[in-house]
Scaffold this active site. Sequence first.
Site, PDB file in Angstrom:
ATOM      1  NE  ARG A  43       3.480  16.748  -4.136  1.00 21.47           N
ATOM      2  CZ  ARG A  43       4.541  16.637  -3.342  1.00 21.47           C
ATOM      3  NH1 ARG A  43       5.743  16.766  -3.847  1.00 21.47           N
ATOM      4  NH2 ARG A  43       4.399  16.410  -2.064  1.00 21.47           N
ATOM      5  CG  ASN A  91       1.245  19.559   1.746  1.00 14.54           C
ATOM      6  OD1 ASN A  91       0.121  19.959   1.487  1.00 14.54           O
ATOM      7  ND2 ASN A  91       2.230  19.525   0.862  1.00 14.54           N
ATOM      8  CD1 TRP A 150      -4.447  11.903  -3.048  1.00 15.54           C
ATOM      9  CD2 TRP A 150      -4.062  11.393  -0.894  1.00 15.54           C
ATOM     10  NE1 TRP A 150      -4.503  10.537  -2.920  1.00 15.54           N
ATOM     11  CE2 TRP A 150      -4.274  10.191  -1.612  1.00 15.54           C
ATOM     12  CE3 TRP A 150      -3.807  11.309   0.472  1.00 15.54           C
ATOM     13  CZ2 TRP A 150      -4.232   8.936  -1.010  1.00 15.54           C
ATOM     14  CZ3 TRP A 150      -3.756  10.059   1.071  1.00 15.54           C
ATOM     15  CH2 TRP A 150      -3.976   8.889   0.326  1.00 15.54           C
ATOM     16  CD  GLU A 200       0.392   2.016  -9.262  1.00 11.70           C
ATOM     17  OE1 GLU A 200       0.244   2.841  -8.361  1.00 11.70           O
ATOM     18  OE2 GLU A 200       1.509   1.616  -9.631  1.00 11.70           O
ATOM     19  CE  LYS A 234       3.288   0.399 -11.675  1.00 14.00           C
ATOM     20  NZ  LYS A 234       4.489   0.301 -10.890  1.00 14.00           N
ATOM     21  CE  LYS A 280       6.055   9.246  -9.665  1.00 15.87           C
ATOM     22  NZ  LYS A 280       6.096   7.824 -10.085  1.00 15.87           N
ATOM     23  CG  HIS A 318       0.363 -24.137  -0.735  1.00 17.87           C
ATOM     24  ND1 HIS A 318       0.328 -25.388  -0.163  1.00 17.87           N
ATOM     25  CD2 HIS A 318       1.517 -24.074  -1.430  1.00 17.87           C
ATOM     26  CE1 HIS A 318       1.430 -26.051  -0.474  1.00 17.87           C
ATOM     27  NE2 HIS A 318       2.174 -25.274  -1.249  1.00 17.87           N
TER      28      HIS A 318
HETATM   29  C1  AGP Z   1       4.097   2.718  -7.824  1.00 19.62           C
HETATM   30  O1  AGP Z   1       3.543   2.552  -9.077  1.00 19.62           O
HETATM   31  C2  AGP Z   1       3.258   3.370  -6.853  1.00 19.62           C
HETATM   32  N1  AGP Z   1       2.669   4.552  -7.305  1.00 19.62           N
HETATM   33  C3  AGP Z   1       3.733   3.377  -5.410  1.00 19.62           C
HETATM   34  O2  AGP Z   1       3.587   2.081  -4.958  1.00 19.62           O
HETATM   35  C4  AGP Z   1       5.178   3.870  -5.106  1.00 19.62           C
HETATM   36  O3  AGP Z   1       6.100   2.986  -5.648  1.00 19.62           O
HETATM   37  C5  AGP Z   1       5.360   3.978  -3.579  1.00 19.62           C
HETATM   38  O4  AGP Z   1       4.452   4.912  -3.085  1.00 19.62           O
HETATM   39  C6  AGP Z   1       6.756   4.342  -3.185  1.00 19.62           C
HETATM   40  O5  AGP Z   1       7.138   5.585  -3.686  1.00 19.62           O
HETATM   41  P1  AGP Z   1       8.631   6.054  -3.636  1.00 19.62           P
HETATM   42  O6  AGP Z   1       9.430   5.162  -4.536  1.00 19.62           O
HETATM   43  O7  AGP Z   1       8.584   7.473  -4.127  1.00 19.62           O
HETATM   44  O8  AGP Z   1       9.099   5.944  -2.225  1.00 19.62           O
END
Ligand code: AGP
Length: 607
Positions: A27, A98, A72, A487, A484, A602, A503
């Site tokens: 996560r 959390n 986190w 990140e 992608k 995640k 533009h």
């Molecule tokens: C995708 O590669 C990301 N890690 C992130 O943008 C993700 O798609 C977003 O946080 C949404 O998550 P979800 O699909 O679990 O709602």
Amino acid sequence: MCGIFGYIGNQQATNLLINGLRRLEYRGYDSSGIAILNSKISHTKCIGRVANLESVLPENMDGNCGIAHTRWATHGGVTKENAHPHLSEDGTVAIIHNGIIENSRALRNWLIAEGVTLQSETDSEVLAHLIHRARCDGLSPLDSVRRALRQTRGTWGLCALFEDEQMIVCARNGSPLVIGVGDGESFVASDPHALTPHTQRVIFLEDGDLAVLTAGGVQTSRLDGDSSDATVTTIDQSWGVADIGDFPHFMLKEIHEQPESLRQCISGRTVLSEGNGKLGGLDLSAKKLLEISHIRLIGCGTALHACQVGRLAIEHMARVPTQSHVASEFRYNNPVISPAALYLAVSQSGETADTLSAVKEIQLKGGTVMGVINVVGSSIARQCGRGVYIHSGPEQAVASTKAFSNMVASLTIFSLQIGRARSLSKRDGKQVVKALNAIPNQVEKYLEDSGPIMEAVQAVKDAPHVLFLGRGASAPVAREGALKLMEVAYIPCLAYPAGEMKHGPIALLEEGSPVVVICPNDKFRAKTLSNVQECKARGAKIILIHDEGDDEAAIEADIAIAVPATHSVISPLLTVVPLQLLAYHVAVELGRDVDKPRNLAKSVTVE
Ligand code: AGP
């Protein structure tokens, strides 16, 4: 994002808790900690990986009851002091939390004025002190947590441990918590998949629920003191933590799982003879589909990009006005919610706080919202009540890959279903169904020979920035490719509809600037290739994703990557794959932590 695991029973808790945290590692987190109850509460915390925590555990940390956390950072930096658990000053109460305590500043100031010495910069720590103060006033553990939470504003998935009580008190509000019901033992976790090695019998707490866990069982109640409706359900054991197999990273494994996960998603959900889709979970008759005034798709990150592809497919096939929305913006823009519209919340985890908030906003204003979700039984899936499971299976890498494909496939099937109820001819529907059913094999074929990806890696890996361009359904694919690469490789990327490039972003281009262009052989191809010329004229190095056999397009590129051709509406299912591979291999080349990129989580369970 933050992870919670707790245990009470007859086994030694420490190893169970460490293993529980391991199942939550995917996560994303930056520090971790554990508290064990014996005659007293002992605790250990550290920054970095769970493996670090394990290596600093004292040898005699014995006990049958404990709580553990992966943090986190939100309030306060990544430090040992800010890691959870947080304890009351006398060490008799330990909490893990959390979510976000919104009035923590005021509560911290008040506690300091009352003479409490705070140990951390976090919002969460106040909970330990508030609960302890209630205990000192003679309240039971449960009532102490209740009183503390009534003083608090915000979101919580909370577990509290008490020195003199064999129990864990848990509470949920806006941050998921699942109780595992065992035989003579009880568990709690922020993610049901951490529980599956121990039990399949779970209780999903709802917002406002509290639970007291003992070895003998679970007692649930509401924050206001009422009884709770929480019931025991059985979850699917097969949804365990995926085994990485022979792959070096989950991200690569999940990219390669796409043919099979697409089969799982599509299988049994199309009717070729009718050119139609069949999504039973929506429970929408053709008449109801005809009455829908407009559609709004809501998601974040990769899910948002899937929404953007889905929007085009729905408008193309059903001719019903459709919008896609950034979930984090949706609720705060006071959206006009129409009971005649259909809202679709799209999410892999089903726990994304921004998306969940949007769902609640829609429901509050009388709208109908359905989920397009991967994780069965997740908060958004349960909040929506109806919808589509995308059947990707567990996605472990923070960078979403196979979930994107299955979201797009699910939304395509939905487009067929609503299209056939409205304006889509059987003949046109059949073409899409045929193309969709061929996709898993086509993705498989592409993955067998992915073309000059490694050449593209060399062109991109040292670039100060990368521009991604595409038109139509390829515009969201460009955004997904950029996301992608950013990140997992930490390279600044921009994505633009190809026509928009001149533009503004064209100013970035200089000799050798890498530009990734997504250009399947659809009605936009000629225009996109003109934009390619414009980039080339400024010295850009073109990495072109094109249809197999389209040599005229390929010749325009410095590096041409061919994917099998398909129906233009679903071309993203093929064109996205080389972009996923590009991001992956650049990240590996740069030595990044591919599956757990820095700062990312995640499951983003805070707004
Ligand atoms: C995708 O590669 C990301 N890690 C992130 O943008 C993700 O798609 C977003 O946080 C949404 O998550 P979800 O699909 O679990 O709602």
